[in-house]
Motif scaffolding. Structure first.
Motif, mmCIF file in Angstrom:
data_model
loop_
_atom_site.group_PDB
_atom_site.id
_atom_site.type_symbol
_atom_site.label_atom_id
_atom_site.label_comp_id
_atom_site.label_asym_id
_atom_site.label_seq_id
_atom_site.Cartn_x
_atom_site.Cartn_y
_atom_site.Cartn_z
ATOM 1 N N THR A 1 1.173 -3.179 4.394
ATOM 2 C CA THR A 1 -0.205 -3.370 3.682
ATOM 3 C C THR A 1 -1.337 -3.225 4.597
ATOM 4 O O THR A 1 -0.904 -2.656 5.919
ATOM 5 C CB THR A 1 -0.204 -4.804 3.180
ATOM 6 O OG1 THR A 1 -1.341 -4.953 2.428
ATOM 7 C CG2 THR A 1 -0.167 -6.081 4.054
ATOM 8 N N GLN B 1 0.871 -1.209 0.073
ATOM 9 C CA GLN B 1 -0.077 0.075 -0.005
ATOM 10 C C GLN B 1 0.642 1.069 -0.078
ATOM 11 O O GLN B 1 2.042 1.312 0.393
ATOM 12 C CB GLN B 1 -0.927 -0.003 1.130
ATOM 13 C CG GLN B 1 -1.852 -1.245 1.317
ATOM 14 C CD GLN B 1 -3.051 -0.994 0.421
ATOM 15 O OE1 GLN B 1 -3.310 0.191 0.107
ATOM 16 N NE2 GLN B 1 -3.676 -2.038 0.021
ATOM 17 N N GLU C 1 -1.673 5.134 3.070
ATOM 18 C CA GLU C 1 -2.562 4.125 3.197
ATOM 19 C C GLU C 1 -2.369 3.152 4.574
ATOM 20 O O GLU C 1 -3.215 2.664 5.202
ATOM 21 C CB GLU C 1 -2.926 3.262 2.068
ATOM 22 C CG GLU C 1 -3.494 4.331 0.924
ATOM 23 C CD GLU C 1 -4.915 4.861 1.508
ATOM 24 O OE1 GLU C 1 -5.687 4.174 2.179
ATOM 25 O OE2 GLU C 1 -5.279 5.817 0.950
ATOM 26 N N ARG C 2 -1.021 2.772 4.719
ATOM 27 C CA ARG C 2 -0.569 1.791 5.630
ATOM 28 C C ARG C 2 -0.246 2.224 6.874
ATOM 29 O O ARG C 2 0.078 1.630 7.925
ATOM 30 C CB ARG C 2 0.255 0.800 4.667
ATOM 31 C CG ARG C 2 1.844 1.627 4.660
ATOM 32 C CD ARG C 2 2.655 0.544 3.848
ATOM 33 N NE ARG C 2 4.139 1.268 3.934
ATOM 34 C CZ ARG C 2 4.824 1.281 2.739
ATOM 35 N NH1 ARG C 2 4.074 1.051 1.755
ATOM 36 N NH2 ARG C 2 5.997 1.792 2.666
#
Length: 357
Positions: A225, A43, A47-48
């Motif tokens: 992730t 990601q 986002e992660r």
């Protein structure tokens, strides 16, 4: 069968074929003994990146006495401020919760060819879906999760079409949680000065249900992730059963920090969905949440999404507009709202814009 994926230099087409087309899912990928995360699951940093869990957590409410005014106040306050809360002493038998957790592990322990029978391409009905990630065709980076989604139409359909290895446990869990859902909705409607839920309102609030079995395999690089990306649910309410591993994070809208929701044995996590935010005219909040990947164990969760019927038109309830306040939301066909949600990758609270006036 496609050639076995090279662990050191994964081929994007083979990854997708192995995980999606062959039905191996992320579970099959994890069981290859990967030393590093395939690039398809990496990601973007924004986002992660979940910082260390901040102090504080969502409210924990003892609902052993549903008629206690303090219970009602706690539920409504939590729905307004947090959009999330945990309930204990809710009356759903512990063996029912344990059975449905066991059934989740049993389903994902089936051979890939058995699970594949319930995939989008092969399922006997669109009401049953085995899949991976959230929307692989729309995502730039995949989520580290497999799922089985069962939309409840009738006991007869469930008996004939739901996977035998988990259908009875799923049905019992749905049935056992029915009184909890009704009690919560009664309290929340009372909090909007709606003293009684008539038949038509009950149908709109809880006219359909979907249960998901979520499986998050142990991940080689969990920090790169996500299990599920930031989103809010499209439900009226979601009733979530966690295992004891943890990984659910909720956005604190005051600080914008992510708060970890620690597993509490025997508890259920309740959250407000977009449909209730819209119907309450924003009095109750559906809040962003996400699931982290885990580097030490396989995790499962079992949410029941309590929804309007697909054919319902949802909008602010007339009772909440009596004071003359302007509704920020228009009336929308619920199935259109849901379709909008599922055609794109998880994107925080963006789905609610679909219903803005």
């Amino acid at each position: 069968m496609a050639p076995l994926i090279s662990i050191n230099s994964p081929n994007p087409l083979n990854i997708r074929d192995f995980v999606v087309n062959q039905g191996q899912g992320v579970k099959g990928l994890a069981e290859l003994g990967l030393k590093s995360l395939p690039t398809q699951y990496i990601q973007p940093p924004e986002e992660r990146n979940i910082a260390e869990a901040h102090h504080g957590s969502i409210p924990v409410i003892d609902v052993s006495s549903w008629d206690d005014p303090e219970v009602a106040k706690a539920v409504c306050d939590a729905a307004r401020k947090w959009g999330f809360f945990q309930i204990v002493n809710h009356g759903v038998p512990i063996h029912v919760l344990e059975d449905v957790k066991d059934a989740t592990h049993q389903f994902f322990g089936l051979p890939a060819e058995e699970k594949l029978k319930y995939s989008k391409e092969r399922s006997a009905t669109t009401n049953i879906r085995y899949g991976t990630s959230f929307a692989p065709e729309a995502e730039k980076a995949l989520e580290w999760k497999d799922y089985l989604s069962l939309f409840f139409v009738s006991s007869d359909e469930a008996a004939s079409l739901w996977p035998p290895i988990c259908r009875n446990q799923a049905l019992t869990y749905i049935e056992s949680s029915e009184i909890v859902v009704k009690k919560l909705l009664e309290i929340l409607m009372n909090g909007l000065n709606i003293p009684e839920i008539d038949e038509s309102k009950e149908s709109m609030l809880m006219g359909s249900k979907r249960i998901n079995f979520n499986y998050y395999p142990k991940c080689p690089n969990p920090e790169r992730t996500v299990g599920i990306g930031p989103h809010s649910d499209v439900s009226t309410l979601t009733v979530l059963l966690q295992d004891d591993i943890g990984g659910l994070y909720v956005r604190n809208t005051d600080t914008m920090n992510w708060i970890h929701v620690p597993p509490i044995s025997g508890s259920l996590v309740i959250n407000v969905g977009d449909a209730l935010q819209i119907m309450s005219n924003g009095k109750y909040k559906s809040i962003e949440h996400r699931v982290s990947a885990n580097g030490s164990a396989n995790r499962i969760s079992v949410p029941i999404f309590v929804n309007p019927r697909p054919s319902d038109i949802i909008g602010p309830l007339p009772e909440v507009l009596k004071s003359g306040e302007k509704p920020p939301y228009k009336h929308v066909l619920y199935s259109d709202y849901v379709r909008h949600f599922f055609k794109k990758a998880h994107d925080g609270k963006a789905t609610i814009e679909f219903a803005k006036a």
